[in-house]
Design an enzyme around this catalytic site. Structure first.
Site, short mmCIF file in Angstrom:
data_model
loop_
_atom_site.label_atom_id
_atom_site.label_comp_id
_atom_site.label_asym_id
_atom_site.label_seq_id
_atom_site.Cartn_x
_atom_site.Cartn_y
_atom_site.Cartn_z
CG ASP A 12 -4.46 -1.09 5.52
OD1 ASP A 12 -5.52 -1.62 5.15
OD2 ASP A 12 -3.62 -0.61 4.73
CE LYS A 73 -10.74 -4.49 2.51
NZ LYS A 73 -9.61 -3.54 2.56
CG ASP A 202 -7.12 2.93 -0.88
OD1 ASP A 202 -6.36 2.18 -1.52
OD2 ASP A 202 -7.40 2.74 0.32
N1 ATP Z 1 4.67 -1.45 -8.70
C1 ATP Z 1 3.41 -1.85 -8.79
N2 ATP Z 1 2.73 -1.73 -9.96
C2 ATP Z 1 1.45 -2.16 -10.06
N3 ATP Z 1 0.76 -2.72 -9.06
C3 ATP Z 1 1.39 -2.85 -7.87
C4 ATP Z 1 2.72 -2.43 -7.67
N4 ATP Z 1 3.08 -2.69 -6.38
C5 ATP Z 1 2.01 -3.27 -5.82
N5 ATP Z 1 1.00 -3.36 -6.70
C6 ATP Z 1 -0.34 -3.96 -6.49
O1 ATP Z 1 -0.97 -3.32 -5.41
C7 ATP Z 1 -1.93 -4.22 -4.85
C8 ATP Z 1 -1.78 -4.22 -3.34
O2 ATP Z 1 -2.00 -2.94 -2.90
P1 ATP Z 1 -2.31 -2.67 -1.37
O3 ATP Z 1 -1.28 -3.34 -0.53
O4 ATP Z 1 -2.50 -1.22 -1.22
O5 ATP Z 1 -3.70 -3.45 -1.25
P2 ATP Z 1 -4.55 -3.74 0.03
O6 ATP Z 1 -4.50 -2.56 0.94
O7 ATP Z 1 -4.13 -5.04 0.60
O8 ATP Z 1 -5.98 -3.94 -0.64
P3 ATP Z 1 -7.36 -3.14 -0.48
O9 ATP Z 1 -7.09 -1.83 0.14
O10 ATP Z 1 -7.84 -3.01 -1.90
O11 ATP Z 1 -8.22 -4.03 0.32
C9 ATP Z 1 -1.64 -5.60 -5.43
O12 ATP Z 1 -2.61 -5.92 -6.41
C10 ATP Z 1 -0.27 -5.41 -6.05
O13 ATP Z 1 -0.08 -6.27 -7.16
MG MG Z 2 -5.67 -0.94 1.16
#
Ligand code: ATP
Ligand code: MG
Length: 396
Positions: A12, A73, A202
C-alpha cells in the site's frame, strides 16, 4: 534440494504511510518494519551524510525542512504547471522546479551537492524500503509485487507508479485500486453466499474516494467509482495551517509563510490538533519557540474545525449521491484510511445511508496492503489461498 521460495508481496503506497503484506500458508500477514511498526511514514530525507527513509526521515523533518520530502504521491504523473502541483508547492517545505508541461522535480541538497529528483525516483526509495522490510522478514529476495493506487488515478499517474516500481527493481505484477483492495481483504476471509452490495469509502492522507462493489461467493466486482485525488487529510491539515498563519500574523505581526521550518512545525502541530479533535470537543497544541522566543498555542473547538473543512465532505457526498443514487441499498459501508476517523464523515454519511453506519470489519490502516497481498498471491499462483475473482472497472 528444496526450491528457493518465490513470494509476491502487496504494498500500500500511501500519501502519508506505506504498508507491506504477504500471504503465507493461506493467511495474510502485515510485515512490521525494523522498528516493529506496521506502517512506515512516506518520508524521504537527505542530509550532509546520508539518505533517510520512513520514521528516521519524518523525525528530523522540522530540523531539515527543505530536504525532507513527503506527500510525493500527490505529484505522481503530474506536470509542473498543473494547478494541483502549484498548490502543493506552497504547502511543503521543499522546493519544486520544472517546465510547465514537464514533470516537477524536487530540489534537495544531499552530501553537500544539489540534486533534482522526480516523484518516481523518490517513490522508488519508499518502495525499496518496503521491499527490504519484506525481505528481512521472509529471509529471501522479493521481486514480485502488487502496488496499490487510488481508483481515481489516471493513466499518467498509474504509469508513474509502474515506473517507480521498475526503478526500485520490482516486477509489478499489477496495480490494484485501493478501495478494491480493501474489498478483497474483506472478502478473502469469509464466504459470502448471498449477493452483497458494499460501499468502500477510502479517506486517506491524499484522497477521498468511494467504490460501489458487489461481492458474491468468491467474486468481487467493482460497479462504479467516485472521488478525488486532491482532497485528503493533508489538505485538511493545510486548511488549519492557513488559519493559524493568519491568526499568528494578526497577533504577533509576523508572517511565517515564507519560513519552511515554522511552516513544517505548524503542519505537524495542526495534524496533531486534528487527531485530538476526532476524540475531543476541543483541543490545543503548544509549539515552543515557533518564531524567535514566541511559544504559540493553537486551539480550536470541534465545531469550528468542522466549519473549516466540512465543505470537503459535503462536496464529496454530493458527488457520491449523484454517482451512486439509492445509497440505502448498501448492506455494508467499509471505512478505510486514517481520515475516516473524522467524526463528521461518519455522521453525514450515516444520514445519507439511512442509518446504515460504517462497519469496522476491516482494519482502516492495513486493509489495502492485505488486499494487495491477496491479489499478489493469486497472481503468483499461490495455491494455499481459496480462489477469488476480482473484476475492476479500470483493468490496468
Ligand atoms: N484520529 C484521526 N483523526 C483524523 N485524521 C486522522 C486520524 N488518524 C489519522 N488521520 C489522518 O489520516 C491520514 C492518513 O491516512 P492513511 O494512512 O490512510 O493515508 P494514506 O494511505 O497514506 O494516503 P492515501 O491513501 O490518501 O494515499 C493523515 O492525513 C492523518 O492525519
Ligand atoms: Mg491509503
Amino acid at each position: 534440494m528444496p526450491k528457493p521460495k518465490r513470494v509476491a508481496i502487496g504494498i500500500d503506497l500511501g500519501t502519508s504511510k506505506c504498508c507491506v503484506a504477504v500471504v503465507q500458508d493461506g493467511r495474510v500477514e502485515i510485515i512490521e518494519n525494523e522498528r516493529g511498526n506496521k506502517t512506515t511514514p512516506s518520508y524521504v530525507a537527505f542530509t550532509d551524510t546520508e539518505r533517510l527513509v520512513g520514521e528516521e526521515a519524518r523525525n528530523q523533518a522540522t530540523l531539515n525542512p527543505t530536504n525532507t520530502c513527503y506527500a510525493i504521491k500527490r505529484i505522481m504523473g503530474c506536470r509542473y504547471g498543473d494547478p494541483c502541483v502549484r498548490k502543493f508547492e506552497k504547502n511543503v517545505g521543499f522546493q519544486l522546479q520544472g517546465k510547465t508541461f514537464g514533470n516537477p522535480q524536487v530540489c534537495v541538497k544531499y552530501k553537500n551537492k544539489h540534486q533534482k529528483l522526480t516523484a518516481e525516483q523518490l517513490t522508488a526509495m519508499l518502495l525499496t524500503k518496503m521491499k527490504e522490510t519484506a525481505e528481512r522478514h521472509l529471509g529471501c529476495k522479493v521481486t514480485d509485487a502488487v502496488l496499490s493506487v487510488p481508483a481515481s488515478f489516471g493513466s499518467a499517474q498509474r504509469q508513474a507508479t509502474m515506473d517507480a516500481g521498475e526503478i526500485a527493481g520490482i516486477n509489478v505484477l499489477a496495480l490494484i485500486n485501493e478501495p478494491t483492495a480493501a474489498a478483497v481483504a474483506y472478502t478473502a476471509n469469509r464466504t459470502v453466499t448471498t449477493e452483497e452490495e458494499i460501499l468502500v469509502v477510502d479517506f486517506g492522507g491524499g484522497k477521498l474516494e468511494a467504490s460501489h462493489i458487489r461481492v458474491k461467493n468468491r467474486c468481487v466486482t467493482v460497479r462504479s467509482v467516485c472521488g478525488s485525488v486532491t482532497l485528503g487529510g493533508f489538505d485538511i491539515d493545510n486548511l488549519l495551517v492557513e488559519y493559524f498563519l493568519k491568526e499568528f500574523e494578526q497577533k504577533h505581526k509576523v508572517n511565517l509563510s515564507a519560513k519552511p521550518k515554522a511552516v513544517v512545525r505548524l503542519q505537524i502541530a495542526c495534524e496533531k490538533l486534528k487527531r485530538n479533535l476526532s476524540l475531543l470537543p476541543d483541543a490545543s497544541v503548544v509549539i515552543e519557540n515557533l518564531s524567535g522566543d514566541i511559544d504559540y498555542t493553537i486551539a480550536m473547538t470541534r465545531d469550528k474545525f468542522n466549519s473549516i473543512y466540512g465543505n470537503i465532505i459535503d462536496y464529496f457526498l454530493a458527488a457520491l449521491q449523484k454517482r451512486m443514487p439509492a445509497m440505502e441499498r448498501f448492506a455494508r459501508v467499509l471505512f478505510v484510511g486514517g481520515s475516516t476517523r473524522l467524526p463528521l464523515l461518519e455522521e453525514r454519511l450515516t444520514k445519507i445511508c439511512k442509518g446504515n453506519s460504517p462497519a469496522k470489519c476491516v482494519n482502516a490502516d492495513e486493509a489495502v496492503a492485505c488486499g494487495a497481498a491477496v491479489q499478489a498471491a493469486l497472481l503468483a499462483g499461490d495455491n494455499s489461498l481459496q480462489e477469488l475473482e476480482v473484476n475492476d472497472v479500470v483493468p490496468y
